[in-house]
Write a protein that holds these residues in place. Sequence first.
Motif, PDB file in Angstrom:
ATOM      1  N   PRO A 217      22.607  43.573  54.098  1.00 17.22           N
ATOM      2  CA  PRO A 217      21.726  43.129  53.018  1.00 17.22           C
ATOM      3  C   PRO A 217      22.012  41.671  52.658  1.00 17.22           C
ATOM      4  N   ASP A 218      20.956  40.890  52.445  1.00 14.89           N
ATOM      5  CA  ASP A 218      21.173  39.485  52.091  1.00 14.89           C
ATOM      6  C   ASP A 218      21.765  39.319  50.692  1.00 14.89           C
ATOM      7  N   SER A 219      21.853  40.421  49.936  1.00 10.59           N
ATOM      8  CA  SER A 219      22.492  40.384  48.620  1.00 10.59           C
ATOM      9  C   SER A 219      24.019  40.373  48.719  1.00 10.59           C
ATOM     10  N   VAL A 220      24.567  40.670  49.887  1.00  8.74           N
ATOM     11  CA  VAL A 220      26.023  40.695  50.075  1.00  8.74           C
ATOM     12  C   VAL A 220      26.530  39.251  50.109  1.00  8.74           C
ATOM     13  N   ARG A 221      27.230  38.864  49.046  1.00  4.85           N
ATOM     14  CA  ARG A 221      27.698  37.485  48.897  1.00  4.85           C
ATOM     15  C   ARG A 221      29.177  37.369  48.548  1.00  4.85           C
ATOM     16  N   TYR A 222      29.851  38.492  48.411  1.00  7.44           N
ATOM     17  CA  TYR A 222      31.252  38.476  47.985  1.00  7.44           C
ATOM     18  C   TYR A 222      32.115  39.233  48.985  1.00  7.44           C
ATOM     19  N   ALA A 223      33.397  38.887  48.983  1.00 14.34           N
ATOM     20  CA  ALA A 223      34.381  39.620  49.784  1.00 14.34           C
ATOM     21  C   ALA A 223      35.618  39.847  48.924  1.00 14.34           C
ATOM     22  N   VAL A 224      36.069  41.077  48.893  1.00  8.95           N
ATOM     23  CA  VAL A 224      37.363  41.394  48.292  1.00  8.95           C
ATOM     24  C   VAL A 224      38.348  41.393  49.451  1.00  8.95           C
TER      25      VAL A 224
ATOM     26  N   ILE B 104      33.468  51.047  45.144  1.00  8.00           N
ATOM     27  CA  ILE B 104      32.408  50.086  44.820  1.00  8.00           C
ATOM     28  C   ILE B 104      31.040  50.744  44.979  1.00  8.00           C
ATOM     29  N   ARG B 105      30.850  51.530  46.032  1.00 10.05           N
ATOM     30  CA  ARG B 105      29.576  52.246  46.225  1.00 10.05           C
ATOM     31  C   ARG B 105      29.297  53.214  45.078  1.00 10.05           C
ATOM     32  N   SER B 106      30.349  53.838  44.563  1.00 13.13           N
ATOM     33  CA  SER B 106      30.163  54.794  43.456  1.00 13.13           C
ATOM     34  C   SER B 106      29.662  54.092  42.199  1.00 13.13           C
ATOM     35  N   LEU B 107      29.829  52.785  42.124  1.00 12.58           N
ATOM     36  CA  LEU B 107      29.299  51.995  41.004  1.00 12.58           C
ATOM     37  C   LEU B 107      27.874  51.525  41.266  1.00 12.58           C
ATOM     38  N   GLY B 108      27.343  51.849  42.451  1.00 14.56           N
ATOM     39  CA  GLY B 108      25.958  51.513  42.760  1.00 14.56           C
ATOM     40  C   GLY B 108      25.760  50.239  43.568  1.00 14.56           C
ATOM     41  N   TYR B 109      26.834  49.687  44.118  1.00 10.74           N
ATOM     42  CA  TYR B 109      26.738  48.451  44.894  1.00 10.74           C
ATOM     43  C   TYR B 109      26.911  48.730  46.387  1.00 10.74           C
ATOM     44  N   VAL B 110      26.506  47.778  47.187  1.00  8.73           N
ATOM     45  CA  VAL B 110      26.752  47.828  48.625  1.00  8.73           C
ATOM     46  C   VAL B 110      28.217  47.459  48.852  1.00  8.73           C
ATOM     47  N   ALA B 111      28.884  48.138  49.774  1.00  8.60           N
ATOM     48  CA  ALA B 111      30.265  47.817  50.118  1.00  8.60           C
ATOM     49  C   ALA B 111      30.487  48.129  51.587  1.00  8.60           C
ATOM     50  N   ILE B 112      30.961  47.135  52.332  1.00  2.00           N
ATOM     51  CA  ILE B 112      31.163  47.263  53.768  1.00  2.00           C
ATOM     52  C   ILE B 112      32.644  47.018  54.068  1.00  2.00           C
ATOM     53  N   PRO B 113      33.411  48.077  54.395  1.00  5.46           N
ATOM     54  CA  PRO B 113      34.826  47.877  54.709  1.00  5.46           C
ATOM     55  C   PRO B 113      34.992  47.217  56.069  1.00  5.46           C
ATOM     56  N   CYS B 114      35.902  46.277  56.157  1.00  2.19           N
ATOM     57  CA  CYS B 114      36.142  45.538  57.405  1.00  2.19           C
ATOM     58  C   CYS B 114      37.642  45.352  57.605  1.00  2.19           C
ATOM     59  N   MET B 115      38.039  45.396  58.856  1.00  2.43           N
ATOM     60  CA  MET B 115      39.412  45.051  59.189  1.00  2.43           C
ATOM     61  C   MET B 115      39.367  43.748  59.987  1.00  2.43           C
ATOM     62  N   ASN B 116      39.480  43.815  61.298  1.00  4.67           N
ATOM     63  CA  ASN B 116      39.413  42.602  62.112  1.00  4.67           C
ATOM     64  C   ASN B 116      38.001  42.353  62.627  1.00  4.67           C
TER      65      ASN B 116
ATOM     66  N   PRO C 213      28.791  41.767  41.718  1.00  3.18           N
ATOM     67  CA  PRO C 213      29.133  40.460  41.155  1.00  3.18           C
ATOM     68  C   PRO C 213      30.573  40.447  40.644  1.00  3.18           C
ATOM     69  N   MET C 214      31.243  39.362  40.893  1.00 10.20           N
ATOM     70  CA  MET C 214      32.632  39.240  40.435  1.00 10.20           C
ATOM     71  C   MET C 214      33.014  37.767  40.334  1.00 10.20           C
ATOM     72  N   ALA C 215      34.036  37.510  39.568  1.00  8.36           N
ATOM     73  CA  ALA C 215      34.588  36.156  39.484  1.00  8.36           C
ATOM     74  C   ALA C 215      35.295  35.865  40.801  1.00  8.36           C
ATOM     75  N   THR C 216      35.179  34.629  41.256  1.00  6.35           N
ATOM     76  CA  THR C 216      35.812  34.269  42.523  1.00  6.35           C
ATOM     77  C   THR C 216      37.070  33.450  42.279  1.00  6.35           C
ATOM     78  N   ASP C 217      37.992  33.550  43.218  1.00  3.35           N
ATOM     79  CA  ASP C 217      39.221  32.767  43.166  1.00  3.35           C
ATOM     80  C   ASP C 217      39.016  31.460  43.910  1.00  3.35           C
ATOM     81  N   LYS C 218      39.990  30.588  43.811  1.00  2.00           N
ATOM     82  CA  LYS C 218      39.945  29.285  44.460  1.00  2.00           C
ATOM     83  C   LYS C 218      41.106  29.165  45.447  1.00  2.00           C
ATOM     84  N   PRO C 219      40.932  28.363  46.497  1.00  2.00           N
ATOM     85  CA  PRO C 219      42.053  28.125  47.422  1.00  2.00           C
ATOM     86  C   PRO C 219      43.260  27.540  46.687  1.00  2.00           C
ATOM     87  N   ILE C 220      44.427  27.790  47.248  1.00  5.51           N
ATOM     88  CA  ILE C 220      45.669  27.256  46.683  1.00  5.51           C
ATOM     89  C   ILE C 220      46.303  26.299  47.687  1.00  5.51           C
ATOM     90  N   GLU C 221      47.181  25.460  47.196  1.00  5.55           N
ATOM     91  CA  GLU C 221      47.966  24.580  48.057  1.00  5.55           C
ATOM     92  C   GLU C 221      49.423  24.710  47.656  1.00  5.55           C
TER      93      GLU C 221
END
Length: 168
Positions: free
Chosen positions: A38-45, A87-99, A141-149
């Motif tokens: 789905p083109d609505s998929v914009r986040y990754a946990v 996440i699906r139980s909350l009504g959202y799309v969720a696609i588990p991925c490994m490698n 939808p969720m707050a996103t983190d930022k890269p660290i150095e």
Amino acid sequence: VYSSTCKNGEAPGPAISKPILFKKTDQPKETEKALILPDSVRYAVVMLFVQPRALHQIDPATLANNASVNQGYSQMGVASVSLAQAIRSLGYVAIPCMNDTAMSVPLSIDAGLGELGRLGFLITPEFGPHVRIAKVLTNMPMATDKPIEFGVTEYCRDCGNCARECPS
């Protein structure tokens, strides 16, 4: 996200692949010709799973090393599928991925979990490169983190031990 997926990665012979496409759809689906997200998929946990450093300092062919690697993959699978179901139980799309599906290291860097090391590995402040990475792609939808150095780029540029030990 990768441009395509290989459906017979462990089998001999030519690769059987399908493109991964984003389209206006409610749920992910696989057709004969493509994997459609789905083109609505914009986040990754993104999740890290620690592998004991001591077990990786032993010959790679040992039972202890294999157990550590397999434990990491098992934890990745259980956690990514469990989180996706929650996440699906909350009504959202969720696609588990490994490698698969998307590149883990860039997503981990964007999530602030570590920096890119000279060999292309994620280097974390707490565990160095001794982690496995899983992720769940979602439209929740969720707050996103930022890269660290924390100095990995400079350290790798100045150190060079890996390049000396393995010139290839």
